[in-house]
Design an enzyme around this catalytic site. Sequence first.
Site, short mmCIF file in Angstrom:
data_model
loop_
_atom_site.label_atom_id
_atom_site.label_comp_id
_atom_site.label_asym_id
_atom_site.label_seq_id
_atom_site.Cartn_x
_atom_site.Cartn_y
_atom_site.Cartn_z
N LYS A 115 23.66 42.28 27.39
CA LYS A 115 23.20 41.49 28.55
C LYS A 115 21.99 40.63 28.21
CE LYS A 115 25.39 43.83 32.30
NZ LYS A 115 25.35 44.41 33.62
N LYS A 207 35.48 43.02 28.20
CA LYS A 207 35.85 43.75 29.42
C LYS A 207 35.83 42.81 30.63
CE LYS A 207 31.66 45.64 31.38
NZ LYS A 207 31.47 46.17 32.69
N LYS A 210 31.95 41.12 36.27
CA LYS A 210 31.54 40.30 37.43
C LYS A 210 30.89 39.01 36.97
CE LYS A 210 30.04 44.29 40.15
NZ LYS A 210 29.02 45.12 39.49
N1 AQP Z 1 36.19 46.30 33.20
C1 AQP Z 1 35.98 47.50 33.69
N2 AQP Z 1 36.93 48.46 33.57
C2 AQP Z 1 36.72 49.71 34.08
N3 AQP Z 1 35.61 50.07 34.75
C3 AQP Z 1 34.65 49.12 34.89
N4 AQP Z 1 33.44 49.15 35.48
C4 AQP Z 1 32.86 47.93 35.36
N5 AQP Z 1 33.65 47.11 34.69
C5 AQP Z 1 34.78 47.81 34.37
C6 AQP Z 1 32.90 50.30 36.16
O1 AQP Z 1 32.58 49.94 37.49
C7 AQP Z 1 31.45 50.68 37.92
C8 AQP Z 1 30.44 49.76 38.53
O2 AQP Z 1 29.97 48.85 37.56
P1 AQP Z 1 28.59 48.13 37.83
O3 AQP Z 1 28.69 47.35 39.05
O4 AQP Z 1 27.50 49.10 37.84
O5 AQP Z 1 28.31 47.19 36.64
P2 AQP Z 1 28.85 46.87 35.24
O6 AQP Z 1 29.37 48.05 34.50
O7 AQP Z 1 27.79 46.13 34.54
O8 AQP Z 1 30.06 46.01 35.66
P3 AQP Z 1 30.45 44.54 35.59
O9 AQP Z 1 31.39 44.35 36.69
O10 AQP Z 1 30.98 44.21 34.25
O11 AQP Z 1 29.16 43.68 35.85
P4 AQP Z 1 28.40 42.67 34.90
O12 AQP Z 1 29.25 41.49 34.75
O13 AQP Z 1 27.14 42.39 35.65
O14 AQP Z 1 28.18 43.36 33.60
C9 AQP Z 1 30.91 51.43 36.69
O15 AQP Z 1 31.33 52.78 36.75
C10 AQP Z 1 31.56 50.73 35.56
O16 AQP Z 1 31.77 51.58 34.44
#
Ligand code: AQP
Length: 344
Positions: A115, A207, A210
């Site tokens: 990040k 992956k 968001k």
């Molecule tokens: N691609 C994914 N596949 C399976 N699980 C996922 N999670 C996130 N992306 C995937 C799971 O969703 C939960 C919430 O995630 P989060 O909102 O805390 O943030 P993150 O892991 O940083 O998810 P994002 O969506 O990818 O956000 P950004 O783009 O900001 O990095 C967690 O349990 C996570 O494992």
Amino acid sequence: MSQFKQRVFSGVQPTGNLHLGNYLGAITRFVELQNQYECLYCVVDLHAITVPQKPDELRSNIREVTAAFLAAGIDPSQHIIFNQSQVPEHAELAWVFNCVSRLGWLNRMTQFKEKAGKDRENASIGLYTYPNLMAADILIYKATHVPVGEDQKQHIELARDIAQKFNKDYAETIGMSGFGEAFFPLPEPLIQGPATRVMSLRDGSKKMSKSDPSDYSRISLTDTAEVIAQKIKKAKTDAEPLPSSIDGLVGRTEADNLVGVFAALSETTKEKVLEEFNGANFSTFKSALVDLTVDKISPIGAEMRKLQQDPQHIDAILRDGAERARLIARDVMKSVKEIVGFIQ
Ligand code: AQP
């Protein structure tokens, strides 16, 4: 660690574009675990501000994640749904953990490296210490189980290290105060099912996320049926038909990803999906995947939109959840203060 009551905690960041990965990797698991455990599900807004957020969008995203929890089927009367910033003990315990956790441990966190990217000097301190706050989120409730996607495994391991070090550093006062052998449980990650790491629809090596600049990389929970169909039809694949067994998916990351999504949405295994689609080309498979995804996701998106029309109702659920969460958190924080040696 059987001295601890079994309890589930997990969180989702209100950073917009809630997607199929969040749903399959986390939220569906949250729903399933309700029957077995006492659960706390948190909209982790303190984590969201580790990167810049617009205040109005943040407020709306907090309500969106809450709506997703409710629309997916989490019952706020039996379990606790709340937003993190309404329970100040998360931040309070995080400070204590900042002093327990080691610099070397945080330096190994891959999510920070990803990040912060090349502009590391300019990343917030919050982004760097994020895993310590996450450990506090879990341990302020002495949670024993944490359902998450694969990407969060390293952070849960760090939470275990912090719990273990706190228990060891303060072993004497923990024992003297009558808390037994250990004050904090070592939380277990629950990473299960065929879609623990849903990949981008545009690039099978990344992956689904968001923050991906391409909206075509993800299926958002609020996408319409038409948009879902377009995104799946455009998803990157290869030229081969689907294989008969999992071994045939090795080295075919995009195909593997779509088969995993199909399996998770239809609550079966990848093996069973391949039995059904063995030899099928992607146009046939994608059509079936569109129908399945629309069938499962559209009702949730519709319910989310409906719930979001009544922000006062959502805010009341969060306030009520925060009050109930605080009853647990206050108690644990009080004991932590006693163990550490603060006067109160
Ligand atoms: N691609 C994914 N596949 C399976 N699980 C996922 N999670 C996130 N992306 C995937 C799971 O969703 C939960 C919430 O995630 P989060 O909102 O805390 O943030 P993150 O892991 O940083 O998810 P994002 O969506 O990818 O956000 P950004 O783009 O900001 O990095 C967690 O349990 C996570 O494992």
